[in-house]
Design a protein around this motif. Structure first.
Motif, PDB file in Angstrom:
ATOM      1  N   GLY A 106       1.028  -1.275  -0.211  1.00  0.00           N
ATOM      2  CA  GLY A 106       0.121  -0.033   0.010  1.00  0.00           C
ATOM      3  C   GLY A 106       1.046   1.397   0.133  1.00  0.00           C
ATOM      4  O   GLY A 106       1.964   1.205  -0.111  1.00  0.00           O
TER       5      GLY A 106
ATOM      6  N   GLY B 123      -1.835 -12.507   0.138  1.00  0.00           N
ATOM      7  CA  GLY B 123      -2.874 -13.303   1.224  1.00  0.00           C
ATOM      8  C   GLY B 123      -3.736 -12.458   1.639  1.00  0.00           C
ATOM      9  O   GLY B 123      -3.427 -10.995   1.666  1.00  0.00           O
TER      10      GLY B 123
ATOM     11  N   PHE C  88      -0.001  -2.733   8.614  1.00  0.00           N
ATOM     12  CA  PHE C  88      -0.611  -1.571   8.013  1.00  0.00           C
ATOM     13  C   PHE C  88      -1.894  -1.871   7.385  1.00  0.00           C
ATOM     14  O   PHE C  88      -2.695  -1.112   6.897  1.00  0.00           O
TER      15      PHE C  88
ATOM     16  N   ASP D 290       0.096  -8.957   1.660  1.00  0.00           N
ATOM     17  CA  ASP D 290      -0.998  -8.195   1.230  1.00  0.00           C
ATOM     18  C   ASP D 290      -1.782  -8.754   0.290  1.00  0.00           C
ATOM     19  O   ASP D 290      -1.364  -9.479  -0.519  1.00  0.00           O
TER      20      ASP D 290
ATOM     21  N   ILE E 162       1.739   3.721   2.274  1.00  0.00           N
ATOM     22  CA  ILE E 162       2.438   3.989   3.420  1.00  0.00           C
ATOM     23  C   ILE E 162       3.408   2.609   3.452  1.00  0.00           C
ATOM     24  O   ILE E 162       4.528   2.798   3.720  1.00  0.00           O
TER      25      ILE E 162
ATOM     26  N   VAL F 243      -1.722  11.885   5.969  1.00  0.00           N
ATOM     27  CA  VAL F 243      -0.451  11.478   5.469  1.00  0.00           C
ATOM     28  C   VAL F 243      -0.357  11.869   3.881  1.00  0.00           C
ATOM     29  O   VAL F 243      -1.272  11.661   3.428  1.00  0.00           O
TER      30      VAL F 243
HETATM   31  N1  LIG Z   1      -3.041   7.356   4.582  1.00  0.00           N
HETATM   32  C1  LIG Z   1      -3.256   8.106   5.688  1.00  0.00           C
HETATM   33  O1  LIG Z   1      -3.217   9.232   5.621  1.00  0.00           O
HETATM   34  C2  LIG Z   1      -3.535   7.506   6.810  1.00  0.00           C
HETATM   35  C3  LIG Z   1      -3.909   8.301   8.266  1.00  0.00           C
HETATM   36  C4  LIG Z   1      -4.143   7.615   9.201  1.00  0.00           C
HETATM   37  C5  LIG Z   1      -4.122   5.962   9.437  1.00  0.00           C
HETATM   38  N2  LIG Z   1      -3.756   5.464   8.296  1.00  0.00           N
HETATM   39  C6  LIG Z   1      -3.656   3.822   8.316  1.00  0.00           C
HETATM   40  O2  LIG Z   1      -2.341   3.488   7.670  1.00  0.00           O
HETATM   41  C7  LIG Z   1      -2.622   2.063   7.282  1.00  0.00           C
HETATM   42  C8  LIG Z   1      -2.249   2.325   5.715  1.00  0.00           C
HETATM   43  O3  LIG Z   1      -2.557   3.336   5.105  1.00  0.00           O
HETATM   44  P1  LIG Z   1      -2.660   3.505   3.608  1.00  0.00           P
HETATM   45  O4  LIG Z   1      -2.860   4.898   3.185  1.00  0.00           O
HETATM   46  O5  LIG Z   1      -1.221   3.014   3.100  1.00  0.00           O
HETATM   47  O6  LIG Z   1      -3.471   2.690   2.781  1.00  0.00           O
HETATM   48  P2  LIG Z   1      -3.501   1.450   1.555  1.00  0.00           P
HETATM   49  O7  LIG Z   1      -4.889   1.275   1.147  1.00  0.00           O
HETATM   50  O8  LIG Z   1      -2.637   2.252   0.445  1.00  0.00           O
HETATM   51  O9  LIG Z   1      -2.672   0.566   2.167  1.00  0.00           O
HETATM   52  C9  LIG Z   1      -3.259  -0.576   2.848  1.00  0.00           C
HETATM   53  C10 LIG Z   1      -2.768  -2.025   2.148  1.00  0.00           C
HETATM   54  O10 LIG Z   1      -3.264  -2.936   2.867  1.00  0.00           O
HETATM   55  C11 LIG Z   1      -3.836  -4.217   2.082  1.00  0.00           C
HETATM   56  N3  LIG Z   1      -4.996  -4.855   2.723  1.00  0.00           N
HETATM   57  C12 LIG Z   1      -6.247  -4.113   3.150  1.00  0.00           C
HETATM   58  N4  LIG Z   1      -6.767  -5.154   3.720  1.00  0.00           N
HETATM   59  C13 LIG Z   1      -6.197  -6.223   3.623  1.00  0.00           C
HETATM   60  C14 LIG Z   1      -6.159  -7.652   4.145  1.00  0.00           C
HETATM   61  N5  LIG Z   1      -7.315  -8.096   4.728  1.00  0.00           N
HETATM   62  N6  LIG Z   1      -5.362  -8.857   3.838  1.00  0.00           N
HETATM   63  C15 LIG Z   1      -4.118  -8.170   3.487  1.00  0.00           C
HETATM   64  N7  LIG Z   1      -3.753  -7.103   2.861  1.00  0.00           N
HETATM   65  C16 LIG Z   1      -4.746  -6.112   3.169  1.00  0.00           C
HETATM   66  C17 LIG Z   1      -4.325  -3.354   0.702  1.00  0.00           C
HETATM   67  O11 LIG Z   1      -4.183  -4.015  -0.529  1.00  0.00           O
HETATM   68  C18 LIG Z   1      -3.228  -2.087   0.756  1.00  0.00           C
HETATM   69  O12 LIG Z   1      -2.059  -2.568   0.020  1.00  0.00           O
HETATM   70  C19 LIG Z   1      -4.049   1.808   7.295  1.00  0.00           C
HETATM   71  O13 LIG Z   1      -4.096   0.952   8.471  1.00  0.00           O
HETATM   72  C20 LIG Z   1      -4.437   3.106   7.500  1.00  0.00           C
HETATM   73  O14 LIG Z   1      -5.774   2.996   8.341  1.00  0.00           O
HETATM   74  C21 LIG Z   1      -3.347   5.926   7.060  1.00  0.00           C
END
Ligand SMILES: NC(=O)c1ccc[n+]([C@@H]2O[C@H](COP(=O)([O-])OP(=O)(O)OC[C@H]3O[C@@H](n4cnc5c(N)ncnc54)[C@H](O)[C@@H]3O)[C@@H](O)[C@H]2O)c1
Length: 333
Positions: free
Chosen positions: A9, A49, A72, A30, A11, A170
Motif C-alpha cells: 500500500g 494473502g 498497515f 498483502d 504507506i 499522510v
Molecule cells: N493514509 C493516511 O493518511 C492514513 C492516516 C491514518 C492512518 N492510516 C492507516 O495507515 C494504514 C495504511 O494506510 P495507506 O494509506 O497506506 O492505505 P493503503 O490502502 O494504500 O494500504 C493498505 C494496504 O493493505 C492491503 N490490505 C487491506 N486489507 C487487507 C487484508 N485483509 N489482507 C491483506 N492486505 C490487506 C491493501 O491491499 C493495501 O495494500 C492503514 O491502516 C490506515 O488506516 C492511514
C-alpha cells in the motif's frame, strides 16, 4: 525478519523501502485489494494473502522467523466507512484478530500498529495529545479505537509488546519519485488536487465550507510519508530494544492547514488554477484535527522534518513521472 502487512500500500511500500535501507529483512503480506505489486521490489518475499483467511496468515509465521510485525493492512476511508461499516468492521477488526492469533500461536511478541487521529473524534482541545479521550465519530475511527483496545487486552493477557502510532493526514511521496500514492478511488486531499491540476479530474470537491474555522473549511495536520515511516523506524527500534512498550504516539507536525490553504499551495507550486466545487459536509469529519507531537519528540526522539511545500513538491513529482499511477501487473494491480 519484519513482517509488513499491507506492505504494497501507500504507506507500507514507503516503510518497506526504509526498512531495506536500514538492512532489515522484510516480508510483505498483502491481498492487493488496494496495494500494488509494482510498489515493492521484486526480490522481497511477497505473499499475496488475506488477513481474513486465518490459514494464510498462520502459514507465514510457520514459514518465516518473524521478529516483529508492522500492521498497515486495513481499509481507511472515513466516508466509505459510514456507508459500509460492515466492510470496515470485518476487514479492520477480524483481520487484526487473525493476525494477533497467528502471532500468539507463533510466539511473536512485537507489534507496531497503524492507528489514526480518527480515534479522537471531535477533540475538545486545539492540539490533541495522546491522553485526549478517544471518542471516534466514524465507523473507520471506531475500528482503529477497537483495534487499540484489542491490542491492549492481548498485551495484558498474553504479553504482547506494542506501540500504537496515530497518524494525522499522510501526504507526499518518496524523494526518488519511484513510489508514491496511487489509490483508486482516491479520497485524500493532496493527490486529488494534483490529479485535478494535472487535468485528470474535472474539479476538486470540498465537503463543507461552513465549519467554525478561519475560512470555513476543515483544518488538518499533514505529515510527509517519509517522516511518518521514519517515526515507525524509531518506534520499531525502541520496541525491539525493549526501551518502549505499550505506548501510543501521535505522528503529525503540530501545524494545521485548512483545505483552502492546501489548494492555494498546490496552485502556487504547480502554477495552475483549480476549479472548486463545494458540497455538503460529510458525516464523520471533525472541523479541526492537529497533533500535539511533544510525546513523540520526548520519547521516540522523532520530529517531522518536512513542510507542506515538500509534501506537495514530492507528490507532484511522483504524479508527473507516473501520470497513470503504477503499471498494472498480471494480478490486475
Ligand atoms: N493514509 C493516511 O493518511 C492514513 C492516516 C491514518 C492512518 N492510516 C492507516 O495507515 C494504514 C495504511 O494506510 P495507506 O494509506 O497506506 O492505505 P493503503 O490502502 O494504500 O494500504 C493498505 C494496504 O493493505 C492491503 N490490505 C487491506 N486489507 C487487507 C487484508 N485483509 N489482507 C491483506 N492486505 C490487506 C491493501 O491491499 C493495501 O495494500 C492503514 O491502516 C490506515 O488506516 C492511514
Amino acid at each position: 525478519m519484519i513482517l509488513v502487512t499491507g506492505g504494497a500500500g501507500y504507506i507500507g511500500s514507503h516503510m518497506v523501502k526504509l526498512l531495506l535501507e536500514h538492512n532489515y529483512e522484510v516480508i510483505i503480506f498483502d491481498n492487493l485489494s488496494m496495494g500494488h505489486r509494482a510498489s515493492v521490489p521484486e526480490h522481497v518475499p511477497f505473499i499475496k494473502g488475506d488477513l481474513n483467511n486465518h490459514d494464510q496468515i498462520t502459514q507465514v509465521f510457520k514459514k518465516y522467523a518473524i521478529k516483529a510485525v508492522m500492521h498497515f493492512a486495513a481499509n481507511c476511508y472515513v466516508g466509505e466507512s459510514v456507508n459500509h461499516p460492515q466492510k470496515y468492521y470485518h476487514n479492520n477488526i477480524i483481520g487484526l484478530i487473525h493476525l494477533l492469533d497467528a502471532m500468539r500461536e507463533a510466539n511473536v511478541k512485537n507489534l507496531i500498529f497503524s492507528s489514526s487521529c480518527a480515534v479522537y473524534g471531535r477533540p475538545p482541545k486545539r492540539l490533541i495529545d495522546e491522553k485526549t479521550v478517544r471518542e471516534p465519530i466514524s465507523p473507520y475511527g471506531r475500528t482503529k479505537f477497537f483495534s487499540e483496545k484489542i491490542i491492549e487486552d492481548y498485551s495484558m493477557a498474553y504479553g504482547l509488546n506494542y506501540i500504537l502510532l496515530r497518524y494525522f493526514n499522510v501526504a507526499g511521496a518518496d524523494g526518488d519519485g519511484k513510489i508514491g500514492e496511487d489509490h483508486k478511488p482516491e479520497t485524500h486531499l493532496i493527490p486529488n488536487i494534483l490529479r485535478h491540476l494535472q487535468g485528470k479530474q474535472k474539479e476538486i470537491t470540498i465537503f463543507g465550507n461552513d465549519y467554525p474555522t478561519t475560512d470555513g473549511t476543515c483544518i488538518r495536520d499533514y505529515i510527509h510519508v517519509t517522516d511518518l515511516v521514519e517515526g515507525h523506524l524509531y518506534a520499531l527500534s525502541n520496541l525491539l530494544h525493549k526501551k518502549l512498550n505499550r505506548e501510543a504516539y501521535n505522528l503529525g507536525t503540530g501545524r494545521g492547514y485548512s483545505i483552502l490553504e492546501v489548494v492555494q499551495k498546490c496552485e502556487l507550486i504547480t502554477r495552475k488554477k483549480a476549479l472548486i466545487q463545494y458540497k455538503e459536509r460529510r458525516p464523520g469529519d471533525p472541523p479541526h484535527l492537529v497533533a500535539n507531537t511533544r510525546k513523540a519528540l520526548k520519547e521516540l526522539k522523532w520530529k517531522a522534518r518536512f513542510e507542506m511545500d515538500d509534501m506537495i513538491h514530492s507528490a507532484w513529482h511522483w504524479f508527473l513521472k507516473h501520470p497513470d499511477g503504477y503499471p498494472i501487473d498480471k494480478d490486475g494491480r
